[in-house]
Design an enzyme around this catalytic site. Structure first.
Site, PDB file in Angstrom:
ATOM      1  N   HIS A 116      -4.457  16.790 -27.381  1.00 31.02           N
ATOM      2  CA  HIS A 116      -3.543  15.649 -27.361  1.00 31.02           C
ATOM      3  C   HIS A 116      -2.199  16.136 -26.826  1.00 31.02           C
ATOM      4  O   HIS A 116      -1.719  17.200 -27.211  1.00 31.02           O
ATOM      5  CB  HIS A 116      -3.383  15.085 -28.779  1.00 31.02           C
ATOM      6  N   ARG A 130      -5.230  11.580 -21.272  1.00 33.34           N
ATOM      7  CA  ARG A 130      -4.705  12.692 -22.073  1.00 33.34           C
ATOM      8  C   ARG A 130      -4.923  14.058 -21.444  1.00 33.34           C
ATOM      9  O   ARG A 130      -4.068  14.934 -21.531  1.00 33.34           O
ATOM     10  CB  ARG A 130      -5.355  12.667 -23.456  1.00 33.34           C
ATOM     11  N   HIS A 140      -7.322  17.921 -30.779  1.00 34.30           N
ATOM     12  CA  HIS A 140      -7.263  16.622 -31.429  1.00 34.30           C
ATOM     13  C   HIS A 140      -8.620  15.992 -31.671  1.00 34.30           C
ATOM     14  O   HIS A 140      -8.838  15.331 -32.685  1.00 34.30           O
ATOM     15  CB  HIS A 140      -6.421  15.709 -30.534  1.00 34.30           C
TER      16      HIS A 140
HETATM   17  C1  FAD Z   1      -4.054  12.453 -36.489  1.00 34.41           C
HETATM   18  C2  FAD Z   1      -5.088  11.598 -35.789  1.00 34.41           C
HETATM   19  C3  FAD Z   1      -4.727  10.377 -35.219  1.00 34.41           C
HETATM   20  C4  FAD Z   1      -5.682   9.591 -34.555  1.00 34.41           C
HETATM   21  N1  FAD Z   1      -5.304   8.396 -34.007  1.00 34.41           N
HETATM   22  C5  FAD Z   1      -6.230   7.613 -33.424  1.00 34.41           C
HETATM   23  C6  FAD Z   1      -5.903   6.318 -32.912  1.00 34.41           C
HETATM   24  O1  FAD Z   1      -4.773   5.855 -33.031  1.00 34.41           O
HETATM   25  N2  FAD Z   1      -6.867   5.582 -32.313  1.00 34.41           N
HETATM   26  C7  FAD Z   1      -8.156   6.038 -32.179  1.00 34.41           C
HETATM   27  O2  FAD Z   1      -8.991   5.336 -31.627  1.00 34.41           O
HETATM   28  N3  FAD Z   1      -8.502   7.261 -32.672  1.00 34.41           N
HETATM   29  C8  FAD Z   1      -7.577   8.044 -33.289  1.00 34.41           C
HETATM   30  N4  FAD Z   1      -7.954   9.268 -33.787  1.00 34.41           N
HETATM   31  C9  FAD Z   1      -9.371   9.642 -33.793  1.00 34.41           C
HETATM   32  C10 FAD Z   1     -10.092   8.853 -34.896  1.00 34.41           C
HETATM   33  O3  FAD Z   1      -9.216   8.681 -35.984  1.00 34.41           O
HETATM   34  C11 FAD Z   1     -11.334   9.573 -35.398  1.00 34.41           C
HETATM   35  O4  FAD Z   1     -12.140   9.950 -34.319  1.00 34.41           O
HETATM   36  C12 FAD Z   1     -12.149   8.657 -36.301  1.00 34.41           C
HETATM   37  O5  FAD Z   1     -11.328   8.085 -37.296  1.00 34.41           O
HETATM   38  C13 FAD Z   1     -13.290   9.404 -36.933  1.00 34.41           C
HETATM   39  O6  FAD Z   1     -13.910   8.562 -37.870  1.00 34.41           O
HETATM   40  P1  FAD Z   1     -15.277   8.984 -38.549  1.00 34.41           P
HETATM   41  O7  FAD Z   1     -15.653   7.858 -39.437  1.00 34.41           O
HETATM   42  O8  FAD Z   1     -16.237   9.410 -37.507  1.00 34.41           O
HETATM   43  O9  FAD Z   1     -14.941  10.291 -39.399  1.00 34.41           O
HETATM   44  P2  FAD Z   1     -13.825  10.602 -40.544  1.00 34.41           P
HETATM   45  O10 FAD Z   1     -12.878   9.500 -40.758  1.00 34.41           O
HETATM   46  O11 FAD Z   1     -13.273  11.942 -40.193  1.00 34.41           O
HETATM   47  O12 FAD Z   1     -14.706  10.733 -41.841  1.00 34.41           O
HETATM   48  C14 FAD Z   1     -15.621  11.778 -42.058  1.00 34.41           C
HETATM   49  C15 FAD Z   1     -16.253  11.607 -43.420  1.00 34.41           C
HETATM   50  O13 FAD Z   1     -17.311  12.529 -43.573  1.00 34.41           O
HETATM   51  C16 FAD Z   1     -17.244  13.122 -44.844  1.00 34.41           C
HETATM   52  N5  FAD Z   1     -17.895  14.436 -44.762  1.00 34.41           N
HETATM   53  C17 FAD Z   1     -17.763  15.371 -43.797  1.00 34.41           C
HETATM   54  N6  FAD Z   1     -18.533  16.440 -44.081  1.00 34.41           N
HETATM   55  C18 FAD Z   1     -19.155  16.174 -45.246  1.00 34.41           C
HETATM   56  C19 FAD Z   1     -20.073  16.896 -46.065  1.00 34.41           C
HETATM   57  N7  FAD Z   1     -20.502  18.138 -45.754  1.00 34.41           N
HETATM   58  N8  FAD Z   1     -20.496  16.314 -47.203  1.00 34.41           N
HETATM   59  C20 FAD Z   1     -20.067  15.075 -47.568  1.00 34.41           C
HETATM   60  N9  FAD Z   1     -19.199  14.362 -46.828  1.00 34.41           N
HETATM   61  C21 FAD Z   1     -18.762  14.903 -45.685  1.00 34.41           C
HETATM   62  C22 FAD Z   1     -15.771  13.178 -45.165  1.00 34.41           C
HETATM   63  O14 FAD Z   1     -15.559  13.262 -46.547  1.00 34.41           O
HETATM   64  C23 FAD Z   1     -15.291  11.845 -44.586  1.00 34.41           C
HETATM   65  O15 FAD Z   1     -15.475  10.811 -45.527  1.00 34.41           O
HETATM   66  C24 FAD Z   1      -7.019  10.056 -34.456  1.00 34.41           C
HETATM   67  C25 FAD Z   1      -7.383  11.260 -35.037  1.00 34.41           C
HETATM   68  C26 FAD Z   1      -6.426  12.043 -35.677  1.00 34.41           C
HETATM   69  C27 FAD Z   1      -6.856  13.378 -36.235  1.00 34.41           C
END
Ligand code: FAD
Length: 560
Positions: free
Chosen positions: A231, A275, A339
């Site tokens: 990022h 990006r 990121h």
């Molecule tokens: C600082 C930041 C800002 C961002 N801003 C944006 C934005 O503005 N717009 C956008 O589109 N994207 C953005 N992104 C990217 C986006 O937020 C993420 O890609 C997305 O939210 C991921 O969602 P997810 O549900 O896949 O995983 P996550 O929200 O990361 O959830 C993962 C889940 O898996 C669980 N888990 C993991 N391993 C295990 C295990 N071994 N056992 C049990 N549970 C486990 C965790 O507890 C958690 O509940 C951003 C990312 C970051 C880091």
């Protein structure tokens, strides 16, 4: 022994969206999360979520899809991208109806901001806390349907594989330190990203690639793992994210001479180029001596106090708290930082993979809609669109599948591994230190600019870390909330992810999207318009390749 039809691992946006959809399909659903659901990394998303809903003349899902294809440097699968953009609008409206209070404009319509690589302003937002707002609303929905069992603060250590299909997970209850088998007809991995393979990173400490590694160990291929997003604006020192929202609202990037240098690199989109383009430009400025203490400046002074306080208040707080800088008065030093992972577990558009009963969605999956570079605000969209689709298909699969076996012996290997860890004498090797060392090495050797020698060194270094990891011992020998143990288990996952990133980066001899090889600086469609796949073998990743799906946009030169 707990039994469910569908078990979702992960309570981020992808996991909770998947669980709600599976429940809607009339099956018994559980969610397992190693942290409390609202502490998932989705809560950190600031800038917003994309959709083209005809809000602006000329914009529609096809323009959004083209921007995404171009952003991906033509590595994204266009059939999946079309679906992502076609279904985007209904998800925004659904979230709004569930209770997400998106910002509105003066006329009362949903407000929008411009984001990198987008032809029109189509990013919807809740100030700069969009992910947090959405995550809390989805959690409310999960609570409302109290039929969904939530295993909060349970850590999945492995998948139960029987007769070639996935039949549940083995999980550690962090409160008691006990291992349990949790049986399921279908498992959806929604475990998020792997940003912590690198140091520094904008990702939460929990983003350790667990699901990617679990699927890889079980025989699923991981795809395009070399595509790691840096990022452009992470804070000096801490590496915390300063969201693209600031540039979306009009902030500039300047170098030590006060020049808006992006005008040279991307004359049309300037700070809002994709990006990968902005990060490389910044790093070039820094490397060529036009940086300030290894950073460039993010200048939002001209946006004015009122806008900064109302729409960028989280960024304001971050700059103030961690650097003591008031964004209204002073520019903020920033630099590129790790990121997001565009690659991940290879799935189809329904989250299915090559293992029956196993699905993946969200950042851990590679459908692939982001290809070589993800556009800002497309990831939140990805979690909802493909979370929902995987929930529906996993539920359908579960309905036509007999219950899984009942053997408790499936926990024995993990139990043995943890017991050995507790018994290992302290020999000075500690997982947290190893993790930091590996992260810095990855940043240095497999970073924004890559070349053969450094990548080969990275592969060797990772072998050395793996050997040292076999000796890592625990300081905390307690059962209750043993985060020391969690760090060791996570380190194993991180190492698998790092192996596949380094191997794929070494294999891809061209520059495309986020993957820039100084020894192969051009994109090479003839040889490399294809996905990289890694399969697990005990001796390291085995590489394979897959064609990219092109529907209506043949590869063209990519300029901004
Ligand atoms: C600082 C930041 C800002 C961002 N801003 C944006 C934005 O503005 N717009 C956008 O589109 N994207 C953005 N992104 C990217 C986006 O937020 C993420 O890609 C997305 O939210 C991921 O969602 P997810 O549900 O896949 O995983 P996550 O929200 O990361 O959830 C993962 C889940 O898996 C669980 N888990 C993991 N391993 C295990 C295990 N071994 N056992 C049990 N549970 C486990 C965790 O507890 C958690 O509940 C951003 C990312 C970051 C880091």
């Amino acid at each position: 022994m707990p039994q469910h039809d569908v078990v979702v691992v992960g309570a981020g946006l992808a996991g909770m969206r998947a669980a709600l959809e599976a429940l809607d399909q009339g099956v018994d659903v559980a969610i397992i999360s190693k942290v409390h659901p609202v502490r998932s990394h989705s809560a950190a998303a600031q800038g917003g979520i994309n959709a083209a809903m005809g809000q602006e003349e000329g914009d529609n899902w096809e323009v959004h899809a083209f921007d995404t294809v171009k952003g991906s440097d033509y590595l994204g699968d266009q059939d999946a991208i079309e679906l992502l953009c076609q279904e985007a609008g209904e998800h925004i409206i659904e979230m709004e109806h569930m209770g997400v209070i998106f910002n509105r404009d003066e006329e009362g319509y949903l407000a929008r901001r411009g984001f990198g690589g987008a032809s029109y302003a189509r990013t919807f937002f809740v100030a700069d806390i969009t992910g947090q707002a959405m995550l809390h609303v989805l959690y409310e929905q999960v609570l409302k349907h109290h039929q969904i069992k939530v295993y909060e603060e349970w850590f999945v250590t492995s998948l139960i594989m029987e007769d070639g299909r996935c039949a549940g997970v083995v999980a550690l209850e962090l409160l008691t330190g006990r291992l349990y088998p949790i049986r399921a007809k279908a498992v959806i991995l929604a475990t998020g990203g792997l940003g912590r393979v690198y140091e520094p990173s904008t990702n939460g400490l929990v983003c350790s690639g667990d699901g990617i590694s679990l699927a890889y160990r079980a025989g699923a291929p991981v795809m395009d793992m070399e595509m790691v997003q840096y990022h452009p604006t992470t804070l000096k020192e801490s590496g915390f994210l300063m969201s693209e929202a600031a540039r979306g609202e009009g902030a500039y990037l300047t170098n030590s001479g006060g020049e808006r240098f992006m005008q040279r690199y991307a004359p049309n989109k300037v700070e809002l180029a994709a990006r990968d383009v902005v990060s490389r430009a910044e790093q070039t400025e820094i490397d060529e001596g036009r940086g300030i203490d290894g950073c460039v400046l993010l200048d939002s002074r001209h946006l004015g106090k009122e806008l900064i306080h109302s729409r960028l208040h989280q960024e304001y707080d971050i700059a103030m708290t961690y650097l003591g800088i008031d964004m209204v008065e002073q520019p903020v030093p920033v630099r590129p930082g790790v990121h997001y992972i565009m690659g991940g577990i290879k799935t189809d558009v329904d989250g299915a993979m090559n293992i029956a009963g196993l699905y993946a969605a969200g950042e851990c999956a590679c459908v692939s809609v982001h290809g070589g570079n993800r556009l800002g605000a497309n990831s939140l969209l990805d979690t909802l669109v493909f979370g929902k689709r995987s929930g529906r298909h996993a539920a359908d699969y579960a309905k036509s599948t007999p219950p899984a076996g009942e053997s408790e012996a499936v926990i024995t290997p993990d139990e043995g591994q943890i017991k050995a860890l507790f018994e290992r004498a302290d020999n000075g090797e500690r997982a947290p230190l190893l993790r930091t060392e590996m992260g810095r090495m990855m940043d240095e050797h497999v970073g924004i600019f890559r070349e053969k020698k450094a990548l080969a060194q990275a592969v060797d270094k990772l072998k050395e870390y793996r050997e040292r990891f076999q000796r890592a011992s625990l300081h905390d020998k307690g059962k209750v909330y043993n985060t020391d143990l969690m760090f060791v288990l996570e380190m194993g996952f991180l190492l698998d992810c790092a192996d596949t990133i380094a191997a794929s980066a070494l294999a891809r001899e061209e520059s495309r999207g986020a993957h820039y090889r100084t020894d192969f600086p051009k994109r090479d469609d003839e040889s490399w318009l294809k996905h990289t796949l890694c399969y697990y073998t005990p001796d390291g990743p085995r590489m394979d390749y897959l064609p990219v799906t092109i529907t209506q946009w043949p590869p063209a030169e990519r300029t901004y």
